[in-house]
Design an enzyme around this catalytic site. Structure first.
Site, PDB file in Angstrom:
ATOM      1  N   ASP A 262     -12.040  -7.097  10.735  1.00  0.00           N
ATOM      2  CA  ASP A 262     -11.084  -8.657  10.464  1.00  0.00           C
ATOM      3  C   ASP A 262     -12.802  -9.001  11.304  1.00  0.00           C
ATOM      4  O   ASP A 262     -13.328 -10.285  10.697  1.00  0.00           O
ATOM      5  CB  ASP A 262      -9.621  -9.066  11.795  1.00  0.00           C
ATOM      6  CG  ASP A 262      -9.463  -8.297  12.334  1.00  0.00           C
ATOM      7  OD1 ASP A 262     -10.312  -6.831  12.562  1.00  0.00           O
ATOM      8  OD2 ASP A 262      -8.837  -8.278  12.790  1.00  0.00           O
TER       9      ASP A 262
ATOM     10  N   ASP B 175      -0.045 -10.269   7.773  1.00  0.00           N
ATOM     11  CA  ASP B 175       0.098  -9.038   8.468  1.00  0.00           C
ATOM     12  C   ASP B 175       1.732  -9.302   7.650  1.00  0.00           C
ATOM     13  O   ASP B 175       2.540 -10.112   8.144  1.00  0.00           O
ATOM     14  CB  ASP B 175       0.408  -8.610   9.935  1.00  0.00           C
ATOM     15  CG  ASP B 175      -1.479  -8.476  10.080  1.00  0.00           C
ATOM     16  OD1 ASP B 175      -2.022  -8.657   9.105  1.00  0.00           O
ATOM     17  OD2 ASP B 175      -1.748  -7.637  11.156  1.00  0.00           O
TER      18      ASP B 175
ATOM     19  N   ASP C  43       0.971  -1.021   0.137  1.00  0.00           N
ATOM     20  CA  ASP C  43      -0.278  -0.377   0.280  1.00  0.00           C
ATOM     21  C   ASP C  43       1.133   1.188   0.002  1.00  0.00           C
ATOM     22  O   ASP C  43       0.554   2.695  -0.498  1.00  0.00           O
ATOM     23  CB  ASP C  43      -0.591   0.206   1.358  1.00  0.00           C
ATOM     24  CG  ASP C  43      -2.451  -0.149   0.764  1.00  0.00           C
ATOM     25  OD1 ASP C  43      -2.425  -0.471  -0.756  1.00  0.00           O
ATOM     26  OD2 ASP C  43      -2.781  -0.392   1.628  1.00  0.00           O
TER      27      ASP C  43
ATOM     28  N   LYS D 231      -6.865  -1.555   5.116  1.00  0.00           N
ATOM     29  CA  LYS D 231      -6.314  -3.100   5.080  1.00  0.00           C
ATOM     30  C   LYS D 231      -7.742  -3.577   4.515  1.00  0.00           C
ATOM     31  O   LYS D 231      -7.023  -4.509   4.033  1.00  0.00           O
ATOM     32  CB  LYS D 231      -6.228  -3.351   6.238  1.00  0.00           C
ATOM     33  CG  LYS D 231      -5.187  -5.285   6.741  1.00  0.00           C
ATOM     34  CD  LYS D 231      -5.506  -5.516   7.655  1.00  0.00           C
ATOM     35  CE  LYS D 231      -5.058  -6.977   7.575  1.00  0.00           C
ATOM     36  NZ  LYS D 231      -5.280  -7.462   8.404  1.00  0.00           N
TER      37      LYS D 231
HETATM   38  O1  LIG Z   1      -4.426   1.168   4.457  1.00  0.00           O
HETATM   39  C1  LIG Z   1      -3.591   0.107   5.443  1.00  0.00           C
HETATM   40  C2  LIG Z   1      -3.320  -0.182   6.718  1.00  0.00           C
HETATM   41  C3  LIG Z   1      -2.657  -1.739   6.630  1.00  0.00           C
HETATM   42  N1  LIG Z   1      -2.437  -2.321   5.676  1.00  0.00           N
HETATM   43  C4  LIG Z   1      -1.767  -3.412   6.283  1.00  0.00           C
HETATM   44  O2  LIG Z   1      -2.258  -4.062   7.791  1.00  0.00           O
HETATM   45  C5  LIG Z   1      -1.088  -5.209   8.026  1.00  0.00           C
HETATM   46  C6  LIG Z   1      -2.492  -4.444   9.940  1.00  0.00           C
HETATM   47  O3  LIG Z   1      -1.676  -3.098  10.928  1.00  0.00           O
HETATM   48  P1  LIG Z   1      -1.199  -2.429  11.607  1.00  0.00           P
HETATM   49  O4  LIG Z   1      -0.605  -1.355  11.957  1.00  0.00           O
HETATM   50  O5  LIG Z   1       0.264  -3.986  11.880  1.00  0.00           O
HETATM   51  O6  LIG Z   1      -2.339  -3.115  12.749  1.00  0.00           O
HETATM   52  P2  LIG Z   1      -2.458  -4.482  14.347  1.00  0.00           P
HETATM   53  O7  LIG Z   1      -2.760  -2.786  15.144  1.00  0.00           O
HETATM   54  O8  LIG Z   1      -0.578  -4.653  14.324  1.00  0.00           O
HETATM   55  O9  LIG Z   1      -3.204  -5.014  13.225  1.00  0.00           O
HETATM   56  C7  LIG Z   1      -4.263  -5.540  14.561  1.00  0.00           C
HETATM   57  O10 LIG Z   1      -5.469  -5.006  13.598  1.00  0.00           O
HETATM   58  C8  LIG Z   1      -6.346  -5.004  12.749  1.00  0.00           C
HETATM   59  C9  LIG Z   1      -7.421  -4.711  13.089  1.00  0.00           C
HETATM   60  O11 LIG Z   1      -7.402  -3.414  13.043  1.00  0.00           O
HETATM   61  C10 LIG Z   1      -6.155  -6.775  12.004  1.00  0.00           C
HETATM   62  O12 LIG Z   1      -6.267  -6.611  10.842  1.00  0.00           O
HETATM   63  C11 LIG Z   1      -4.594  -7.051  12.152  1.00  0.00           C
HETATM   64  O13 LIG Z   1      -4.074  -8.145  11.115  1.00  0.00           O
HETATM   65  C12 LIG Z   1      -4.256  -7.174  13.196  1.00  0.00           C
HETATM   66  O14 LIG Z   1      -2.751  -7.840  13.495  1.00  0.00           O
HETATM   67  C13 LIG Z   1      -0.500  -4.875   8.226  1.00  0.00           C
HETATM   68  O15 LIG Z   1      -0.137  -5.389   7.287  1.00  0.00           O
HETATM   69  C14 LIG Z   1      -0.369  -3.022   7.171  1.00  0.00           C
HETATM   70  O16 LIG Z   1       0.557  -3.084   6.007  1.00  0.00           O
HETATM   71  C15 LIG Z   1      -2.113  -1.985   4.822  1.00  0.00           C
HETATM   72  O17 LIG Z   1      -2.508  -2.788   3.178  1.00  0.00           O
HETATM   73  N2  LIG Z   1      -2.852  -0.872   4.009  1.00  0.00           N
HETATM   74 MN   LIG Z   2       0.732  -5.479  13.514  1.00  0.00          MN
END
Ligand SMILES: O=c1ccn([C@@H]2O[C@H](COP(=O)(O)OP(=O)(O)O[C@H]3O[C@H](CO)[C@@H](O)[C@H](O)[C@H]3O)[C@@H](O)[C@H]2O)c(=O)[nH]1
Ligand SMILES: [Mn+2]
Length: 618
Positions: free
Chosen positions: A328, A191, A27, A167
């Site tokens: 999710d 992720d 992204d 996401k």
């Molecule tokens: O605009 C976006 C935002 C995030 N992501 C991807 O989404 C994933 C999760 O993002 P992250 O910032 O690591 O969030 P976390 O807080 O760790 O996410 C948790 O919480 C999310 C829901 O809020 C779930 O989708 C995730 O799987 C879960 O690990 C990563 O691989 C990002 O690259 C995108 O591709 N595009």
């Molecule tokens: Mn994460």
């Protein structure tokens, strides 16, 4: 390096490579990420045969090489040295290029890289789909001549005037691209920071789907989220173990947590479950093996344009759902309400390992996103009690509610950290005397909940200190993250603002990491959440000192022990809050490092605390 380790770990699954395709969504649309993947693709030619030959675990090269492989299992020291050298060389090239910030020289003109023009910025760009390893190509083999899994880079089109749906949007883009290129019936989503820690996970998950009796009813198999950077001291009171070992096994179904989950493509794409449903696994034959990769890429690009989803069901009844920062949970719930079953599978060997925030601010922001998103589901038409009524068991509805109602828990917590303490300061009793039998219900609730939670923690292998940190953090989360989550959700319901997806930081500077490792809480900046924490900490300190002094004065004046008995619970509560706020006092007064709380914030908090003390309560 983080992303390519994840990619390499899943490319090396113990599973026939011709049936495995890996899709990477970028992204951020960075040519550096693309470059790293090109490197990973060529390294995989050595890595995958190495893993299979020596039965390597885990299959993230960084994790494996840092785990001291010299001392475990079967290995060949020459082969190990060789692979280590190749990995280090790749790491140097990738890190060197990242430092430079641009792709230069020969590389820049190579196929693929020309798609990054100087005008495009992240957020306003054309789509890129590039097949880095084409599994159909008979020349795409590793050094031992075995075919490689397909590897595809995807950056979807983004334009400021179109919502990108964060996401969920990225995931849906991947689902469509993969359906064009490989169209496998099962999809694993991870992720970027979650490498595969066990090479058996694909086969394990397939056992559920292939079960002759009930396999066809299952939509997804969710593995628990686990983190690789948690410390034994557990300063941020992480309770993922409790969720994984106690809460989720009792859930009844599996809550989809966004990563480490195997989905049946058809159910993720909106299909309802029906009794007559049986999967027919003949997707690949629909593809034309003669078609050139370029033609395929062009067709795939059209699937990830901004306008592709217009007037389709994507984001509503197809794919991951839009409009909710916890895409999710809502997606999983809606799949379950379409009649599918889900499996929560927690094998002894952790299947996926990710990164948990190492700074308090990131941690609280992550929980704000979750509590906000979860509460939004509760208030929407997807509220499990309404939407799920008659479709999922009452027990599952209630289990969802446990999480969906995080945000409103902030209100009683806020009351408990402020009002009893203020009343203590002013000598107003709120609880029964400890000598009265009315104390029993209070004592029972406190003793029962705390001993239960302590029991859970110890059972999960946590320590007493870790349990205390969980209690402390629970108060902090509820008074900050959940409160902000609540306020934002309510404002959005009234039509103000919209929710986003604040990404959790994956890279932290070394100094701050050292402080984390040494067990100190990382504040380091001003944020309204820290102001609340500091205000509550100061307020309780003043109330505790003032309140105890007041009680002592009364007793000293001969007015008797009735006062002690009357105020005992409030003194205890306020004392515990003071004890739990020690990190805040350290951040406010004693620390000089960059992780301390800024002076301006301390002044602000002191002012607010003083103001609260002046509020007349009678
Ligand atoms: O605009 C976006 C935002 C995030 N992501 C991807 O989404 C994933 C999760 O993002 P992250 O910032 O690591 O969030 P976390 O807080 O760790 O996410 C948790 O919480 C999310 C829901 O809020 C779930 O989708 C995730 O799987 C879960 O690990 C990563 O691989 C990002 O690259 C995108 O591709 N595009
Ligand atoms: Mn994460």
């Amino acid at each position: 390096m983080l992303v390519i380790n994840t990619v390499l770990s899943v490319m090396a699954y113990d599973y026939p490579p011709e049936k495995l395709s890996v899709y990477v969504s970028d992204d951020g649309r960075s040519n550096l990420t693309f470059y790293a993947l090109v490197e990973a693709a060529s390294f995989s030619k050595h890595w995958i045969p190495y893993c299979k030959k020596f039965k390597v675990e885990p299959r993230s090269p960084a994790a494996y090489l840092s785990s001291g492989p010299e001392s475990v299992g079967t290995f060949d020291s020459a082969a190990l040295l060789a692979i280590k050298k190749l990995y280090k060389e790749m790491e140097n090239r990738v890190e060197g290029t990242t430092k430079l910030g641009t792709i230069s020289g020969d590389l820049a003109t190579q196929e693929g890289f020309s798609q990054w023009d100087s005008q495009a910025t992240s957020g306003n760009n054309q789509a890129i789909v590039k097949i880095l390893i084409d599994g159909r190509d008979s020349n795409a083999v590793d050094i031992e001549g075995t075919v490689l899994p397909t590897l595809v880079y995807v950056a979807r089109e983004k334009r400021p005037q179109y919502p990108n749906n964060f996401k969920a949007g990225a995931m849906n883009a991947l689902i469509r691209v993969s359906s064009e290129i490989s169209n496998a019936p099962f999809i694993l989503n991870v992720d970027c920071d979650m490498y595969s820690n066990s090479s058996d996970s694909v086969r394990d998950a397939l056992c559920f789907f292939m079960d002759e009796e009930s396999g066809h009813e299952i939509s997804y198999v969710q593995y628990p989220q686990n983190f690789r950077n948690l410390l034994r001291s557990n300063i941020y009171g992480d309770y993922i173990k409790i969720i994984n070992e106690v809460e989720f096994p009792g859930f009844g179904e599996a809550m989809f947590v966004g990563t480490g989950c195997f989905h049946r493509r058809e159910s993720l794409c909106g299909r309802k479950y029906s009794k007559s449903y049986k999967e027919h696994y003949q997707y690949r034959s629909e593809r034309n093996p003669q078609e050139s990769a370029v033609v395929l890429e062009e067709r795939a690009k059209s699937l990830v344009s901004c306008t592709y989803e217009n007037n389709t069901g994507w984001g509503k009844d197809m794919g991951m759902m839009y409009g909710c920062p916890v895409e999710d949970a809502i997606t999983g719930l809606s799949i379950q309400c379409k009649g599918w079953k889900s499996i929560y599978f927690n094998p002894p060997m952790e299947a996926f390992l990710g990164i948990s925030p190492t700074a308090l601010g990131q941690f609280l922001v992550q929980h704000k996103r979750w509590s906000e998103g979860l509460f939004k589901i509760f208030l929407s038409k997807y509220c499990p009690f309404l939407y799920g009524h008659g479709k999922i068991k009452l027990k599952v509805q209630m289990a969802y509610a446990l999480y969906l109602l995080w945000a409103p828990l902030s209100l009683p917590m806020l009351y408990y950290v402020v009002v009893p303490s203020l009343c203590l300061l002013k000598g107003i009793p709120l609880f029964p005397k400890i000598s009265s039998s009315w104390i029993l219900p209070f004592a029972y609730v406190v003793a029962a909940t705390q001993s239960y939670s302590l029991g859970e923690c110890l059972w999960c292998g946590e320590t007493l200190g870790s349990w205390w940190n969980m209690q402390r953090m629970r108060v902090m989360r509820r008074t900050t993250s959940y409160l902000f989550g609540l306020v934002d959700t309510v404002l959005q319901q009234l039509g103000f603002g919209s929710s986003g997806f604040v990404i959790t930081a994956k890279v932290t500077d070394d100094e701050s990491l050292q402080r984390y490792a040494a067990g100190s809480m990382e504040f380091g900046s001003s944020s309204p959440m820290f102001t609340i924490l500091a205000t509550v900490a100061l307020l309780n300190l003043v109330c505790f000192v003032g309140g105890v002094a007041g009680v002592v004065a009364v007793v000293g004046g001969g007015a008797g022990g009735g006062m002690v008995s009357q105020m005992a619970l409030q003194v205890l509560l306020c004392g515990l809050l003071v004890f739990g706020s020690i990190p805040s006092y350290q951040g406010l007064f004693f620390r000089k490092d960059k992780g301390a709380l800024p002076t301006a914030l301390a002044v602000q908090a002191a002012f607010l605390a003083a103001l609260a003390c002046l509020v007349p309560l009678r």
